[in-house]
Structure formats: structure tokens, C-alpha cells
Design an enzyme around this catalytic site. Structure first.
Site, PDB file in Angstrom:
ATOM      1  N   LYS B  74      43.573  49.563  35.685  1.00  0.00           N
ATOM      2  CA  LYS B  74      42.265  48.916  35.674  1.00  0.00           C
ATOM      3  C   LYS B  74      41.513  49.356  36.934  1.00  0.00           C
ATOM      4  O   LYS B  74      42.103  49.429  38.022  1.00  0.00           O
ATOM      5  CB  LYS B  74      42.462  47.396  35.654  1.00  0.00           C
ATOM      6  CG  LYS B  74      41.207  46.568  35.421  1.00  0.00           C
ATOM      7  CD  LYS B  74      41.580  45.081  35.337  1.00  0.00           C
ATOM      8  CE  LYS B  74      40.389  44.189  35.035  1.00  0.00           C
ATOM      9  NZ  LYS B  74      40.793  42.770  34.893  1.00  0.00           N
ATOM     10  N   SER B 149      38.871  40.638  30.845  1.00  0.00           N
ATOM     11  CA  SER B 149      38.140  41.737  31.421  1.00  0.00           C
ATOM     12  C   SER B 149      38.883  43.070  31.469  1.00  0.00           C
ATOM     13  O   SER B 149      38.262  44.103  31.687  1.00  0.00           O
ATOM     14  CB  SER B 149      37.737  41.358  32.847  1.00  0.00           C
ATOM     15  OG  SER B 149      38.914  41.196  33.646  1.00  0.00           O
ATOM     16  N   SER B 173      42.581  37.581  31.563  1.00  0.00           N
ATOM     17  CA  SER B 173      42.043  38.931  31.420  1.00  0.00           C
ATOM     18  C   SER B 173      43.053  40.012  31.042  1.00  0.00           C
ATOM     19  O   SER B 173      42.671  41.153  30.759  1.00  0.00           O
ATOM     20  CB  SER B 173      41.341  39.356  32.708  1.00  0.00           C
ATOM     21  OG  SER B 173      40.101  38.698  32.808  1.00  0.00           O
TER      22      SER B 173
END
Ligand SMILES: [Mg+2]
Ligand SMILES: [Zn+2]
Lengths: 480, 480, 88
Positions: B74, B149, B173
Site C-alpha cells: 500500500k 482504503s 481498511s
């Protein structure tokens, strides 16, 4: 500064609280392993943490915490469980745009500082926090408001500080000065900071207000920042207090604000006022965990605390009750252990303190041992050495060491016996009957003049080895 | 082929890491344009790393447990010299001077770091639509969101662009996008994985965790990234993240509770879709079939979690995101003064959702509202900790849906933040109380899209939740 | 509030945010109304205390690498427009 500063009219009283920021003498910063070092090249002692880079995290320096607790105990504070908090505000030298500090749960609370004059100033708290970087303003004479742009160096960002907040119990400029110098003595004694105001490792902000003498109220205060020396602190406080008195006199009143000391202009200038003050939105720092000192840890700190300046002064004045001022100076210089040992070795305490205060060079005195010093003071007390000779032997002791008696002999300071001196005096009287007559029969002035004449002659004859006081005693004795 | 099988083949020299990598790069070439999983594919670096792995194998050195396995990160995890943007304009082109601890650990395990994945700006969102660089699409249905996310990481694994990926989970997330993309996603116990180098969102909630196509692969990646890190003060000391060797032990004798408040029936929060509830019921049946006892349990404070979360996370974020001020790195929008520059930079650099949460957090921490909102949320947290502790006296694990729905269409919820926030109701409790949780795919909803079921356990129960997840995975395969 | 956060919001943004913040805070009314007397606040999900590092040096970053990321630099320092307001 004595004499040319305005002092307050008698019907007004000064009310001062001091906030002193002290940089701790750790090897590394508070939250990272960067060097805690003054005067490195800009931005060379920086890492992700003290630069506030995204993703970086703080880890508390255990030594900084130990120093802070030691300082707390030296100030008689209660050392309590505490947490770090974030104080949120924007400023370019604050790498994270928040300062990691302590807020509602500081490590040290409720202490006191006992000053050399015997007065006591309460300490509200002494909390741990990080320092900010350094912003220099380029152009416009380096003044913040007029600069063309600014440059930021983060070497100092994250250096460990303890902020010591006094209660508003300081009542004079002299007391404020004594407070800071006593605090400095303590810091040096316990070794937690080098406490150099000129390098910024000890910084003072002063909260100043005034009130009618005798009243107990606390009126609006102003916080004075940018104080760079004990001298400017005194000037700043006096200026600010006078300003308040003048405002009240003209029917106005000061409003609470931060003001800056302008050293060149000799005045304070307004900074940010509290009306537009920031809401700092304090909250507990989620990247750090609480500090919970155990009773054992605090006991261990107490055990390792060295004797503090107040106790050391007390120890000397017990030995020499008439030399309180000398005791203060000797303790400040750290020469008190030597004095105590020399007294134990037989030296006369009052005479010794005078000698040490006046004649023991601050830098080199550590070469003198207590026994030698006691022997020397003993010779002076016994009249074997004059004051002048004692100083010369002491200088020799400091420079080359050795035994004071041997040094005195090598310098030709033969101990003159009382008989020999008496013989010399009698001979002199016989040789100068007129002068002797004027000494015996003359008025006060005449007598003093003639005493000077005879003493001078004796000194000439003995090449200064005679003790002036012994000569005077002999002359007075012969005159009856 | 699983990541573990792939690593075994590379370690044994059966396949070359460089060949494996080219297969992945080819898939990226073909499909990335329609999915947009990555902010950056680090092709050259990945090829060098793959070559180094092959060289190790050739020379008889073991490259590590993830030898040759392509892993995506990420884009809120710092990678030295490689842009780390958090999908924000404010960090566009920022190249960190350091690696996150997890990045170092994954490299040290012989994995190939294939690229940085898209996310909701600063991880604030549940759909990966809030990226400054455009949304990521769900590889299973390009008209739908991948969740968020960590939607880029989930999409990368689901599309076969990477064998494994790391995400961060502040309120769900990792788990929610895993559910939406038919993957296994796991949030470890707070402190089990180092946050050093993870760009902070909500510091007391953030945890890094694995994405994988199957439970064992997720467990293997967790073992690589877990363990103590002295650079993170909230990292758990002496933690051995051993989960893989017990993963096949099943759930015989375990007591599992279905959380009534998240089960769609009476006493449940609204909005949990019936087809999702059906899959949770089916999972309960499967666990019972494997020897566990399952019964319903009420945990009333779970419903308070959403409100507490949407005050605590923005509060911490508002402070964490202050540092993006245009001074040290990232975007600067010039202005006449530093203060104006700060505001211009932040106004231009942050997207709407980030600004909204900064405003919310600033509000929740401000002097007049702290006690009512932030302070109270921290007490709700205590309440939840107490309630869950009591529940775990009677149950080993809890079962809930991961998300109230399956993957929703792009654009469906962007207009109303509250409908987006409600999506996190099932995942948020574990973040507030720091407990581990895992999402496992368990069949599909009436729209044919995957449904994730969530297994919750008490602190440090990672081995147990992986066992339950493996049991569910096996049952889901039998189902098919 | 926007000034505290160093954000310059447009009128439209302020309107939208005010409404949305209102919604969120309405939702938080369950918390506002909650009686939590006698309950301690939990800042950390896991109780830990006294985490320290040794006072030993770790290498600092290379200044050129650090300043290469700065929007403006001069003489080994970060350059910023004039600073108004006061340091703390
Ligand atoms: Mg302070
Ligand atoms: Zn540092």
C-alpha cells in the site's frame, strides 16, 4: 545595571513567575538517536523522527527521563506517573507541527527552590518536552517581522528539555536573578545540563505583573520571551513592571500577551495577544506509552542525589558563621569540599574561607590538597607568614604543588621570631627619638603617620618579611 | 498456485524468480489500465531483486520463506527512494529517505517488491475512490469498488498482479476490501506489527496486515512482518508471530459467538443485507460441523463503536496530518508568508475527504468540545474493552459479517459520507480495542459477488483466528 | 476551526462540511448522551508503560538526500517565506 534602571514606586509590588527551559545533557535527542550537539553544521543531526517525516515514530530516551526525574527530586518535587501529550500549532521549526510535551499529567509537581538569601520560591511543575529547531530570519536586519525569508535548521529539533515553572512568588529583580543562578547551580551540581544561557541550553521566560503593595491579587500578566542573559532578564522585568505601573497610573491596564525583549532598544515589544491565541488541542500522544516510575526508582534517585548547593552553603556557614557571602561564592565555584576537608585538617574556618574566596584561582585550585592548605593557613594564623607571603606561597602551591613550609623557606620567608622583631623595633626607636616622640605624644593622625614610618622602616630592613600587625602591636606595647 | 508453493519452487530451484516475475509483469501490462491497482510499478527494482534471489539459489543460499514471491505495498508505507504518496497531491513525488520496518522485513524474506498500490487518500475511505490519482476498480466487476482504503492492494492480489500484498487497517481498511475482492485479509493485534514507516492516519488504531488469496499465504506473510520493533514504542516485546504450524488444527471444542448487534436480526444495527447474514449463518453451521459450539451473544457497545471511531480517528489524523505544511517535503504552494504558504499548500494538496476529517478532528479536540467528543470516545473505548473481555470469558472467538454488503458500484456512496462510514460498522470495534480480526471469503451474495465473514478474537489470538479461518476456507471449498 | 487546521475553505466547502459535520455529530449523539462517570479513558488499546531506548547514537540522515526533497533549500537549510507570529 545598578543605578540607571527605574525601580518601582513603593506603593507597587512586583509579581514574577519564571518559566525556565533547560536542555538536558544527554548524548542523543529525546525521541531518536541523533546527536544532541550544539554548533553542528545545519541539518546534519537529523533523522526521520526529528524531521517529522511521514511514518516516523518517537521512542523515549530513558536517560532523558532519568535526568528529568533527578532534577525533579533536586527541586523537592513529587515524581508522579505521567504521559506525553501533543500540543498542536503550526510553526516551521516544529517538524511535526505539534510539540510533544506534557500537559495535565507532568512528571514533576510541587517543589521549591531555596535561594542563597534564605527565601523560598515554589515550583509548580517541571515537565519533559522536546525542543524545536532554529529559524533564522534573512534580510531586514534579521528581525522576524522585516525578513525577506527564513531558513530552518532542525539540529535542535527534538533535543530533550525540562520546563521548570515557578509559582508567581518572586518579588524583586534580585530574587529573580538569585532564582536563576541557584537553579543553574543545582543543574550543574546534579549534572543534568550544562546550563549555558549563551548557548541557549538554559532559557528564561518571565511572567510579569504588578499589584498595589500589600494586596494579594494577581493582576494581568505578560510573558516576556527572548531573554538571553540574567542581566537582560533583570532589565526586561524592570521595564515591563514599570510599563504596567505607568498604564495603571494613566487609568489603563495591560492586556495579557506575549512580549519580546528587545535587547538593543531596552524595551519589550508586543507579540501575539491571548485573544487570538491558539487553541492547542492537547491530547495524549498515542505513539508513546505512559511513564510510571516505581517508588524504588524514586528512592534510588534520592540516594544518588549529590549534596545540593543550599545544603553545602549551610555546611560552610556552620563552620564559619561570619562568612556567609564567602560561603556562597565558594559553593558556586565548587571549592567547598576542599574547605571542609582543610578545616577538618585544622585550618581556621573564617580565615580559610577568606583566603579561598579571594586568592584561590578558579581554574587551577584543584591541584591544592586539603592538608597543604590547612598547613598554610596554620602558618598564617600563627603569624609565621604575612598575608602577602601567604598569597605567594598559595600561588606556588597551585602552580607547582609541594609542602607550604618548604615553599616558604625556598622563597626566603624565614620565620622571624618575636624576639628578633622586638630587637629590630627597639633599635629603630633608639635611632629615631623625634619620630618616636611624635608617635607617643601626637594626635590620632600623627600617631598613624608615625606608625606608617616605623612599619616601613622595618619592612625595608626585613625585605617585607615582617608581619605588619605584629609591628603595630610592638609599637603600641612600647608606647604603653 | 499459492504463494507458499511458488516460494517452495523458487527456493528449490524448480522455477526461476525472474520467470515468475515476468508472468506477473505481463498480467500487469495487460490489465492494469482497466483496474488501476498501482500508483507505481517498480519494474526495474523488482527485476534486480528477482535476479538476486536466483543468484542466491544458484549459490546454495536460502533467500528466505517468501523467495521470489511478488508482494505489493500500500502506498502509505515508506520505501526509500521510491515515491510514497498516500495517493495525495500533497506527497506527490515524495521519495522517503528510509524504508518502513515491514518493507525491510518482506525484502529480507526474499520477496520481490513489485510496486506501490492505490488507496483512499491517507487511507481515509472505504472504497478507494478518494485517491488523488483516480479510483481503483474491483477486478471481479470493473463497475464496482474494490473496497478501501487498501483497495489497490486487494485489487492487485485479486487481479494476479502480486501474489501477496500489505495493507493498513485503521477501521477495516484491510478486511473490507478483502471481503469485496474475495480474498483473505487480516488485521493483527495492535502492536504485533511495527508501524514504523507506515504513514500515520489514526495512530492508536493503525495496524499493517496481509492480503492473500488463501489463509495459509496470509499466515505466512503475517509471520514475516510480525514481531517486536524497537523503533515503535507501541510494539509488543518478545512476540513470536507463529501461526502457520498450528493452522490445520481446526476448531474442535472452541466456543464461538455470533454477535447479535451485527447479525441483521432483532437487536442488530440496520443495513446488514440479508444475503450477507445468510453467509454468516452458513459459516456458523460450517464451524459447528467442524466441532465448535456456536451461539448468539450480545455485545451492546459494538454499536457505539462507529461514533467513537469517527471522533477518535479524525482527532488523531488532524494532528498527524499537520506536518504536511510545505516546509520540508512534498507540495508547496507559494505565498507571501509561511502561514499563508501552509494554508495554500494544504488547501491545494488535500482532497475533500481528508479536509473533512481534519476539520472534524480539529473540532473534536478543540477546547470547548474535547470532553463531550474526544474524551468521551476514549471512555467508550474502555467500555468496549471491558465488554469484550467479559465476552471472551465465555467465548474463544466471535463471528460477524466483514461488511454489511458486497462490493457496491463506483460512485454510489461518494455524495454522502455517512453512508460510506456506516460500511465500517463491523470492522471498527477491533481497531478501537486493538484486537486481531480476519476476513475470509465464504461464498457469494445474491449478486454473485463474494461475501466475507469476519472472525474476531482477543488480543494476541492470531493463531486461533487463523485456525478458524482455515476451517472456514476448507468448508467454503467443499461448498463450491 | 479552518484557521487552526491551516485550511482555506471555499464558501461552498464550508456549507457542505458544516452540514456533514452536523450529521456525523448527530450520529455521535449516542456517545454524547452516554453516562460514562467513573470510567477511565483509554488512549491505548493495549496497556503498556515505560518503553525507553538507550541513550546511544544512531546514524543521522544524509543532508543532501533530505534537502533533495525540500520545496526550497539554501545553505544546508530549509527555506521558507517570511514567518509572522511568534515562536513558542
Ligand atoms: Mg513548554
Ligand atoms: Zn533524529
Amino acid at each position: 545595571m545598578i543605578g540607571h534602571e527605574p525601580s518601582l514606586p513603593d506603593d507597587w509590588e512586583l509579581v514574577v513567575g519564571l518559566e525556565v527551559h533547560v536542555e538536558l545533557a544527554t548524548k542523543t535527542k529525546l525521541f531518536c538517536g541523533c546527536a544532541n550537539q550544539f554548533s553542528s553544521e545545519p541539518n546534519t543531526n537529523v533523522c526521520p523522527t526529528c524531521l517529522g517525516l511521514p511514518g516516523s515514530l518517537p521512542v523515549l530516551n530513558g536517560q532523558a527521563v532519568a535526568f528529568a526525574m533527578t532534577l525533579g527530586r533536586a527541586l523537592g518535587c513529587e515524581v508522579r506517573p505521567s504521559v506525553m501529550a501533543r500540543k498542536n500549532y503550526f510553526y516551521p521549526d516544529m517538524a511535526k507541527d505539534f510539540q510533544t510535551t506534557q500537559y495535565d499529567q507532568p512528571t514533576n509537581v510541587d517543589g521549591e527552590l531555596r535561594l542563597a538569601d534564605g527565601s523560598v520560591v515554589g515550583i509548580e511543575r517541571a515537565h519533559i518536552e522536546e525542543d524545536a529547531g532554529k529559524t533564522s530570519h534573512v534580510g531586514g536586519g534579521g528581525r522576524i517581522g522585516d525578513a525577506n525569508y527564513s531558513l530552518v535548521d532542525y539540529n535542535r529539533a527534538g533535543v530533550p528539555l525540562v520546563e521548570i515553572v515557578s509559582r508567581p512568588e518572586i518579588r524583586s529583580v534580585e530574587q529573580a536573578r538569585a532564582y536563576v543562578s541557584e537553579l543553574r547551580n543545582i543543574l550543574l551540581a546534579i549534572g543534568v545540563s550544562d546550563a549555558r544561557m549563551e548557548e541557549g541550553s538554559l532559557r528564561v521566560d518571565a511572567n510579569v505583573s504588578v499589584r498595589p503593595t500589600g494586596s494579594q491579587e494577581l493582576r494581568t500578566r505578560c510573558e516576556i520571551k527572548n531573554i538571553n542573559s540574567i542581566r537582560s532578564m533583570g532589565r526586561a522585568i524592570e521595564y515591563e513592571a514599570k510599563r504596567h505601573v505607568d498604564l495603571y497610573a494613566s487609568g489603563e491596564s495591560p492586556h495579557q500577551e506575549t512580549r519580546h525583549w528587545d535587547e538593543d532598544g531596552g524595551r519589550t515589544t508586543p507579540g501575539r495577544s491571548k485573544e487570538d491565541a491558539e487553541d492547542y488541542r492537547y491530547f495524549q500522544e498515542p505513539d508513546l506509552v505512559p511513564l510510571v516510575p516505581t517508588a524504588e526508582e524514586v528512592a534510588a534517585i534520592d540516594e544518588q542525589l549529590p549534596m545540593l548547593p543550599a545544603q553545602r552553603r549551610h555546611r560552610l556557614t556552620q563552620l564559619a558563621p561570619n562568612s556567609a557571602d564567602a560561603a556562597t561564592i565558594v559553593v558556586e565555584r565548587g571549592q567547598d569540599d576542599l574547605v571542609v576537608a582543610a578545616v577538618a585538617a585544622g585550618a581556621d574556618a573564617e580565615r580559610l574561607l577568606t583566603r579561598v574566596q579571594n586568592d584561590l584561582a578558579v581554574d587551577d585550585w584543584t591541584k591544592v590538597d586539603a592538608e597543604g592548605l590547612a598547613a598554610l593557613i596554620g602558618m598564617e594564623t600563627a603569624g609565621e607568614l604575612t598575608a602577602t607571603q601567604t598569597k605567594q606561597v598559595l600561588a606556588e602551591l597551585v602552580n607547582h604543588g609541594g609542602d607550604p613550609r618548604t615553599i616558604a623557606e625556598a622563597l626566603g620567608f624565614e620565620a622571624m621570631s618575636d624576639d628578633a622583631l622586638a630587637g629590630l623595633v627597639d633599635g629603630l626607636i633608639a635611632d629615631h627619638p623625634d619620630e618616636w616622640n611624635r608617635f607617643v605624644a601626637g594626635d590620632e593622625g600623627e600617631r598613624r603617620k608615625m606608625q606608617g614610618f616605623f612599619t616601613g622602616q622595618i619592612m625595608k630592613a626585613t625585605q617585607g618579611q615582617a608581619d605588619g600587625r605584629a609591628v603595630a602591636d610592638l609599637l603600641n606595647g612600647r608606647a604603653g | 498456485m499459492t504463494a507458499l508453493e511458488l516460494a517452495a519452487e523458487v527456493r528449490s530451484g524448480q522455477r526461476r524468480a525472474v520467470d515468475v516475475l515476468e508472468e506477473y509483469l505481463t498480467r500487469i501490462d495487460t490489465h492494469e489500465a482497466s483496474i488501476h491497482a498501482f500508483n507505481e510499478v517498480t519494474t526495474d527494482l523488482a527485476r534486480q531483486q528477482a535476479q538476486a534471489v536466483d543468484d542466491d539459489v544458484q549459490a546454495g543460499r536460502d533467500p528466505g520463506p517468501l523467495a521470489g514471491v511478488p508482494v505489493a505495498f500500500k502506498d502509505n508505507m515508506c520505501t526509500r527512494g521510491i515515491p510514497t504518496t498516500c495517493s495525495s497531491r500533497i506527497l506527490e513525488n515524495w521519495r522517503p529517505p528510509y524504508d518502513a520496518t515491514v518493507v525491510q522485513k518482506v525484502r529480507a524474506a526474499g520477496a520481490i517488491t513489485i510496486g506501490k498500490t492505490n488507496l483512499d487518500e491517507f487511507a481515509m475511505g472505504s472504497s478507494t475512490e478518494n485517491s488523488a490519482f483516480g479510483p481503483t476498480r474491483n477486478p471481479l466487476d470493473l463497475s464496482r469498488v474494490p473496497g478501501g482504503s487498501s483497495g489497490g492492494s486487494a485489487a492487485a492480489v485479486a487481479a494476479g498482479f502480486a501474489a501477496l500484498a500489505l495493507g493498513s487497517d485503521t477501521g477495516g481498511s484491510i478486511r473490507q476490501p478483502a471481503a469485496f475482492c474475495g480474498l483473505v485479509g487480516m488485521k493483527p493485534t495492535y502492536g504485533a506489527v511495527s508501524r514504523y514507516g507506515l504513514v500515520a492516519f489514526g495512530s492508536s488504531l493503525d495496524q499493517i496486515g496481509p492480503f492473500a488469496a488463501n489463509v495459509a499465504d496470509a499466515a505466512a506473510l503475517y509471520e514475516v512482518i510480525g514481531g517486536h520493533d524497537p523503533l515503535d514504542s507501541t510494539s509488543i516485546p518478545d512476540l513470536a508471530p507463529t501461526v502457520l504450524d498450528s493452522i490445520d488444527r481446526g476448531v474442535e471444542g472452541l466456543r464461538i459467538g455470533i454477535v447479535r448487534e451485527l447479525s441483521g436480526g432483532a437487536g442488530s444495527v440496520e443495513g446488514i443485507r440479508s444475503d450477507v447474514v445468510d453467509r454468516v449463518q452458513a459459516a456458523a453451521v460450517a464451524l459447528e460441523a467442524a466441532g465448535a459450539t456456536v451461539e448468539e451473544v450480545s455485545v451492546p457497545s459494538t454499536t457505539l463503536g462507529l461514533s467513537a471511531y469517527y471522533l477518535v480517528a479524525p482527532a488523531e489524523a488532524s494532528s498527524n496530518l499537520s506536518r504536511y505544511d510545505g516546509v520540508r517535503y512534498g507540495l508547496r504552494v507559494d505565498a507571501a508568508t509561511t502561514g499563508e504558504m501552509n494554508a495554500a499548500t494544504r488547501t491545494e494538496g488535500f482532497g475533500t475527504e481528508v479536509k473533512r476529517r481534519i476539520m472534524l478532528g480539529t473540532y473534536a479536540l478543540s477546547a470547548g468540545y474535547y470532553d463531550a467528543f474526544y474524551g468521551k470516545s476514549l471512555k467508550v473505548r474502555t467500555l468496549m474493552l471491558q465488554e469484550f473481555a467479559a465476552v471472551y470469558q465465555r467465548f474463544d472467538l466471535l463471528l460477524t459479517p466483514t461488511a454489511p454488503t458486497t462490493a457496491f458500484p463506483l460512485g454510489e456512496r461518494t455524495a454522502d459520507p455517512m453512508t460510506m462510514y456506516v460500511n465500517d460498522v463491523c470492522t471498527i470495534p477491533s481497531n478501537l480495542i486493538g484486537h486481531p480480526a480476519i476476513s475470509v471469503p465464504f461464498g457469494v451474495g445474491h449478486d454473485g459477488l463474494p461475501v466475507g465473514v469476519q472472525v474476531l478474537g482477543p488480543a494476541l489470538s492470531e493463531a486461533l483466528i487463523f485456525r478458524a479461518a482455515a476451517t472456514l476456507e476448507a468448508a467454503a471449498e467443499m461448498d463450491r | 476551526m479552518a484557521h487552526l487546521a491551516r485550511l482555506a475553505l471555499t464558501e461552498a466547502e464550508i456549507d457542505a462540511f458544516t452540514g456533514q459535520l452536523g450529521d456525523i455529530l448527530d450520529h455521535a449523539a449516542d456517545i454524547e448522551a452516554l453516562n460514562v462517570d467513573g470510567i477511565e479513558a483509554t488512549s491505548h488499546p493495549l496497556p503498556r508503560t515505560n518503553v525507553f531506548r538507550e541513550d546511544t547514537l544512531r546514524p543521522s540522515l544524509d543532508r543532501d538526500e533530505v534537502l533533495s526533497q525540500a520545496p526550497a533549500a539554501e545553505a544546508g537549510q530549509f527555506r521558507v517565506p517570511p514567518v509572522l507570529g511568534e515562536s513558542q
